[in-house]
Every structure is written in C-alpha cells, then in structure tokens.
Design a protein around this motif. Sequence first.
Motif, PDB file in Angstrom:
ATOM      1  N   LEU A 232      -7.438  -3.619  -5.774  1.00  0.00           N
ATOM      2  CA  LEU A 232      -6.781  -4.607  -4.912  1.00  0.00           C
ATOM      3  C   LEU A 232      -5.547  -3.977  -4.297  1.00  0.00           C
ATOM      4  O   LEU A 232      -4.733  -3.378  -4.988  1.00  0.00           O
ATOM      5  CB  LEU A 232      -6.357  -5.834  -5.731  1.00  0.00           C
ATOM      6  CG  LEU A 232      -5.478  -6.858  -5.001  1.00  0.00           C
ATOM      7  CD1 LEU A 232      -6.295  -7.672  -4.004  1.00  0.00           C
ATOM      8  CD2 LEU A 232      -4.788  -7.794  -5.984  1.00  0.00           C
ATOM      9  N   GLU A 233      -5.408  -4.070  -2.985  1.00  0.00           N
ATOM     10  CA  GLU A 233      -4.193  -3.616  -2.323  1.00  0.00           C
ATOM     11  C   GLU A 233      -3.763  -4.670  -1.310  1.00  0.00           C
ATOM     12  O   GLU A 233      -4.570  -5.475  -0.851  1.00  0.00           O
ATOM     13  CB  GLU A 233      -4.419  -2.282  -1.593  1.00  0.00           C
ATOM     14  CG  GLU A 233      -4.674  -1.086  -2.511  1.00  0.00           C
ATOM     15  CD  GLU A 233      -3.462  -0.663  -3.341  1.00  0.00           C
ATOM     16  OE1 GLU A 233      -2.320  -0.977  -2.949  1.00  0.00           O
ATOM     17  OE2 GLU A 233      -3.667  -0.047  -4.399  1.00  0.00           O
ATOM     18  N   THR A 234      -2.482  -4.654  -0.960  1.00  0.00           N
ATOM     19  CA  THR A 234      -2.007  -5.541   0.096  1.00  0.00           C
ATOM     20  C   THR A 234      -2.001  -4.793   1.431  1.00  0.00           C
ATOM     21  O   THR A 234      -1.869  -5.402   2.481  1.00  0.00           O
ATOM     22  CB  THR A 234      -0.577  -6.045  -0.191  1.00  0.00           C
ATOM     23  OG1 THR A 234       0.269  -4.911  -0.357  1.00  0.00           O
ATOM     24  CG2 THR A 234      -0.535  -6.876  -1.457  1.00  0.00           C
ATOM     25  N   ASP A 235      -2.130  -3.470   1.364  1.00  0.00           N
ATOM     26  CA  ASP A 235      -2.055  -2.646   2.571  1.00  0.00           C
ATOM     27  C   ASP A 235      -3.445  -2.071   2.856  1.00  0.00           C
ATOM     28  O   ASP A 235      -3.933  -1.203   2.126  1.00  0.00           O
ATOM     29  CB  ASP A 235      -1.040  -1.517   2.307  1.00  0.00           C
ATOM     30  CG  ASP A 235      -0.808  -0.656   3.541  1.00  0.00           C
ATOM     31  OD1 ASP A 235      -1.504  -0.865   4.564  1.00  0.00           O
ATOM     32  OD2 ASP A 235       0.071   0.219   3.481  1.00  0.00           O
ATOM     33  N   LYS A 242      -7.908   4.765  -1.737  1.00  0.00           N
ATOM     34  CA  LYS A 242      -7.586   4.590  -3.154  1.00  0.00           C
ATOM     35  C   LYS A 242      -8.830   4.212  -3.958  1.00  0.00           C
ATOM     36  O   LYS A 242      -8.992   4.639  -5.107  1.00  0.00           O
ATOM     37  CB  LYS A 242      -6.481   3.542  -3.339  1.00  0.00           C
ATOM     38  CG  LYS A 242      -5.133   4.029  -2.816  1.00  0.00           C
ATOM     39  CD  LYS A 242      -3.981   3.189  -3.320  1.00  0.00           C
ATOM     40  CE  LYS A 242      -3.779   3.341  -4.780  1.00  0.00           C
ATOM     41  NZ  LYS A 242      -2.666   4.219  -5.167  1.00  0.00           N
ATOM     42  N   LEU A 260      -5.658  -8.270  -0.489  1.00  0.00           N
ATOM     43  CA  LEU A 260      -5.156  -9.547  -0.996  1.00  0.00           C
ATOM     44  C   LEU A 260      -5.466 -10.725  -0.059  1.00  0.00           C
ATOM     45  O   LEU A 260      -5.945 -11.766  -0.503  1.00  0.00           O
ATOM     46  CB  LEU A 260      -3.642  -9.442  -1.241  1.00  0.00           C
ATOM     47  CG  LEU A 260      -2.998 -10.607  -2.011  1.00  0.00           C
ATOM     48  CD1 LEU A 260      -3.535 -10.730  -3.424  1.00  0.00           C
ATOM     49  CD2 LEU A 260      -1.482 -10.474  -2.054  1.00  0.00           C
TER      50      LEU A 260
ATOM     51  N   ARG B  57       4.345  -9.727  -1.027  1.00  0.00           N
ATOM     52  CA  ARG B  57       3.000 -10.307  -1.140  1.00  0.00           C
ATOM     53  C   ARG B  57       2.681 -10.267  -2.627  1.00  0.00           C
ATOM     54  O   ARG B  57       2.173  -9.284  -3.136  1.00  0.00           O
ATOM     55  CB  ARG B  57       1.996  -9.478  -0.362  1.00  0.00           C
ATOM     56  CG  ARG B  57       2.459  -9.315   1.065  1.00  0.00           C
ATOM     57  CD  ARG B  57       1.374  -8.804   1.946  1.00  0.00           C
ATOM     58  NE  ARG B  57       1.922  -8.579   3.273  1.00  0.00           N
ATOM     59  CZ  ARG B  57       1.227  -8.085   4.278  1.00  0.00           C
ATOM     60  NH1 ARG B  57      -0.034  -7.750   4.097  1.00  0.00           N
ATOM     61  NH2 ARG B  57       1.781  -7.922   5.456  1.00  0.00           N
ATOM     62  N   HIS B 194       4.727  -4.257   0.209  1.00  0.00           N
ATOM     63  CA  HIS B 194       3.393  -4.067  -0.356  1.00  0.00           C
ATOM     64  C   HIS B 194       3.466  -3.770  -1.843  1.00  0.00           C
ATOM     65  O   HIS B 194       4.539  -3.539  -2.394  1.00  0.00           O
ATOM     66  CB  HIS B 194       2.667  -2.950   0.394  1.00  0.00           C
ATOM     67  CG  HIS B 194       2.290  -3.355   1.782  1.00  0.00           C
ATOM     68  ND1 HIS B 194       1.393  -4.375   2.018  1.00  0.00           N
ATOM     69  CD2 HIS B 194       2.699  -2.928   2.993  1.00  0.00           C
ATOM     70  CE1 HIS B 194       1.260  -4.532   3.327  1.00  0.00           C
ATOM     71  NE2 HIS B 194       2.052  -3.666   3.948  1.00  0.00           N
ATOM     72  N   LYS B 195       2.300  -3.785  -2.465  1.00  0.00           N
ATOM     73  CA  LYS B 195       2.185  -3.532  -3.902  1.00  0.00           C
ATOM     74  C   LYS B 195       2.846  -2.193  -4.250  1.00  0.00           C
ATOM     75  O   LYS B 195       2.605  -1.192  -3.584  1.00  0.00           O
ATOM     76  CB  LYS B 195       0.695  -3.510  -4.243  1.00  0.00           C
ATOM     77  CG  LYS B 195       0.383  -3.493  -5.711  1.00  0.00           C
ATOM     78  CD  LYS B 195      -1.137  -3.538  -5.910  1.00  0.00           C
ATOM     79  CE  LYS B 195      -1.504  -3.148  -7.324  1.00  0.00           C
ATOM     80  NZ  LYS B 195      -2.941  -2.937  -7.492  1.00  0.00           N
TER      81      LYS B 195
END
Lengths: 310, 310
Positions: A232-235, A242, A260, B57, B194-195
């Motif tokens: 899971l990434e926000t970017d 990844k 996300l 986020r 971001h994460k």
Amino acid sequence: MDSATQIDSFFESAPPLKDSSKITDKLNQFIHFDSPSSGRRVVCVTSGGTTVPLEQRCVRYIDNFSSGHRGAASTEYFIKAGYKVIFLYRRGTFQPYCSSLPEDPLLECFELADDSDFQVRRSHSEAVKGAVTNHHAAVAGGLLLKLPFTSIFEYLQMLRIIALSMRSLERHAMFYLAAAVSDFYVPWKSMAEHKIQSASGPLDMRLMQVPKMLSVLRTEWTPMAFCISFKLETDSKILLEKANTALKKYKMHSVVANELLTRKEEVTVVTETGNISVCRDKTRPESEVEDPLVELLVKRHSTYIKDAST
Amino acid sequence: MDSATQIDSFFESAPPLKDSSKITDKLNQFIHFDSPSSGRRVVCVTSGGTTVPLEQRCVRYIDNFSSGHRGAASTEYFIKAGYKVIFLYRRGTFQPYCSSLPEDPLLECFELADDSDFQVRRSHSEAVKGAVTNHHAAVAGGLLLKLPFTSIFEYLQMLRIIALSMRSLERHAMFYLAAAVSDFYVPWKSMAEHKIQSASGPLDMRLMQVPKMLSVLRTEWTPMAFCISFKLETDSKILLEKANTALKKYKMHSVVANELLTRKEEVTVVTETGNISVCRDKTRPESEVEDPLVELLVKRHSTYIKDAST
C-alpha cells in the motif's frame, strides 16, 4: 546484524504470547477437520493494522491504519471458492459478512416494539439476517477460524504458529497477507516501563525497523505455500516499483499493489510474468474488487498446485 | 511562544473539521430542547483516546489507548441522575448501555432459529434488550447526544464548539473530561504528505507538545462551567502529585486520579479542600466505581450551583 539474527532478537525481545498452546490446538483441529487426504485448500488471510507499543504498560502506541475491509471481504470470497480460511485479524476491525451493516449495528439495527420488547428494523433485516446466518454457517461448517491480534508482537508470533501448523499442507496452503504491518517498532526491553512524561519540550523518539518476516515465512516456515503479499502506498509514482522489489526480495508468488485513495476500485497484481490490473465491476454498485481479485488468485493457486504434479 | 499563541497556532494548523455547522446545530437543538429556564444540567463526557496522525494521508498514527469504558459507564449514571449528556467519544470505543455485551455482539448474541431465521441467544437476551431499550430511551428522550471523533485535531475542535454552545448554561454546565488526550502531536503542515518510507535504518521522530486546552476551556470558552479532568498514570508514586499540579495549574474543580492497573476498582478525587478516595462496592460483583464517583461529583456540582445563588 544479519536478517536471521534480527528475527531471533525480535522474537526473544517480544512479550510472550498468551494461550499459544490453545491457539496451536485450535489450528490443528481446524486444519485437519477434513481427512488430510481430502486436498482441501487452506488460506491464512491477515487483516487490519498492527500496533507498536511505545510504553510497556501500554498507554500509547503507533497504529498502522487499516479498516480490515479488504481482508474481511476476501475471506467471504475464499470461502465461496471452497477454501477453509484462517482469519488473523486486528481486534475491532471489519468482520466477514458484516460489510452491509452500519457502524454501530446493535444500536442502529434494532428498534423498540410495542410490547416493550425490541425487534430488527425492517431496513436492516436482510443485512442482519445475512450477517448472522452466513457467519454461523461458515464457523459451524469448519470453514472459518477467527484469531484476533492487537500488537506487532502478537501478530508475528501468531503468524509463525499458523505457518508452522499449515506447513504439512504443502502446496494447498496459501497466505494472503493483507494486514498493514508496522515497519518500525520499539524493542520491548528498551521501552519505557511507565508512561512517557510530557513535562517540557518536544519528544524525540527512535524506532527500529521490524525485521522482514516474509523471507523467513517463504524459506523456512512454509516453503511450499502459495504466498501473496500486499503493498500500500499513498504515492502512485513509487507503488509498482516497490511492489516489484517486494516480489523479488521476498520471493512472493504475487504482490497486490494498491493505492490508498483508489484501493476499493482497482488493484494491480504484480507477478514474475507481468502485471495484471483488476477492477471492480462498475456496472454493479454493490460489486467489490475483492471478488475478481480472489477469483484470479484462486486460479493461479490451482496452476501452482497442478505444476507440482506434472 | 506563550500559551495563547500556541493554541492559536494549533487550531490554525489543524485540518478543518467537516460538518462543523451541522454539529453546532445539533448541539443547540439538544441543549435547548427543554426551555432554557428549566435549569436542566448538561454534562459533556469525553471518552476514549485521541490519535495523532504521522502522515497527512493517514496510514500511521500514534494512539492513546483507552477503551472508553469509564466515559460510557459514567454517561449512564449521569443520565440516571437527571443530566443531559453530550457524549464526545472516540469511534469504536465502548458505548453507554453496552458494557454487558460480548466483544462481537452481533455475531455472538444471535443464533439460527429452526425456520432459517435467527434469534437472540437466551444467554444474551437480557443484555441485548437492556442495551437497545435504554439507548433508545435516552436518545429519544433528548438526554443523550453522541458525537464521534478520531484525531486530536477533531477532538479539540469539537470540544471548543461544545464548550461555546454550553457557555450560556453557566453553572449548570459540567465538563467530565475522561478522554485520554495526546500530549504530543506532529503539526499538520510539517507532516509528511505521503507514507514515511522504511528504506533503511531507524526512524527518528520529533513530536511537539499539544498546548494545554484545559486553561482556555476554564478561562475563555466556558468560565462558569464545573470542570472535572482526569489524570492517568502507570506509576502510583507520582500520581497524586501530578493530579494536584493539574488542579492548580488548570483551575479544575476536581481532578480524578487513577492508576492504570487499579482504575476499575478505585480512584481518588483531588480537590482544593483535600483528597477523597472512591471505591466500587466490592460486595456486589456487578458494581462499578463510576456509580459512587458520579454520585459524588453530582453532589459537588449541586453545591457549586447553590453557591452562586447565596
């Protein structure tokens, strides 16, 4: 420190798991409920986020957010596809068969009846009936075993017990690792015994990396199991890269990449032979992306099992 | 930075609260449901822990642990004592009238009936009936308003709105601040968008102190309200001293001191004129410490109201 030493030191430093022998008994009974030769597939679905305690008498902790919706919904589709599911979930997160219920089901689904008794609200009666009957059918039929965790220490110790119990299933075992596992933790022994005081000024904290258990799961705990992990990434820019790195580094059979903001609409299944985009059926408002995702992974698992016998 | 500047900068940096005008409308309707001259007392009970997001986020956050049991149980006793209760609670924590229900009420309280329908298990029928009927009676009777929060930013913005709405009640207003509020936070603007990546090595974090809102609640938002705050420590040696400091520093009318391990058995009410120990009635297994605690505070609140008119 090499990776094996890091893992040993993580488990040594962890507070011992309560009831670990009870959990092992439950697992063995659940896994071998059918005759061992029946070829029944078993999947361990992990769900929800782990917590990292910052104090030994846990007042504060870091939490990895996850509603557990993905794991709960996927569990339903795996059971529908004939799997037995070990549902390793974070306490308080979404449960299978409950997705159409309101946030506070007990208080929102019921109303007072005339005779000072209570009844199910008509608007929720189908949802409540579905949740109760499907859940009971799955548990009573030996298709669903639910095991709760809260901290990263509980989660990883339980995952190890489950993996060792599933080892004998060889290629019929599957791991579907949808839980949001902490990357950082405070080693139990270096943790403050008492609540951190806020007397004055800012608080500086140093967190250590959680050793990567995916490698040891694949190479030592259950070397024959079919393993799916999640990224899971926000970017979105770094997501697929990844996921690909994780696929190779941990020798996963697939990595499900999700962002996300769009994770309920689409995911990308990253495999050695290429990426497969999976979307929910947008023509049906109630459709979920977990439906085609589980369908795809079940097919790939079938191929993986057949490959061994040819 | 002085305290007022710190508070301004906290609110300016916070992500804006959704639905703040809806919340204000609800509050005004709830508070003034009776005629304003009726002298009805209103208490705002805060309950559960706040979270501090570490990323905008929000994937990871620091959580202050609290089951919300104290706030939920106290709400029941305040309603019994004739108060209207604004229950400001952390999503997912204990709810009033639900303490005798199992962890997973919907799935544990019901069973399949013969006609492929479902029914309440006999063992849980009193608990379910009590929860549903008492909850509905309180909400329908205009005695209970429930408002949920998750983050420290939501909590403090909502507390301010509630305080401003309750201001006109003067001495009939009470604050019972049982929520476990974070002491540290990451200012929204300095937060990673971001994460946070776990590429290599340990993670160093710097958290800022949350400005103390108790002072501004007492001196500016609702200067006439009767205010009770809570002090939780894991170390009994420093507990009473810290409670006493809070009493003086924030001009609270009482501070309820509780220790993590014994908090369900006894608490100490710290006041200007001395400390009062409150224990649950150990001769009745179902008795709760919140029963005599609320009884004591209601009496002190009555004295506080009378003092004004003499």
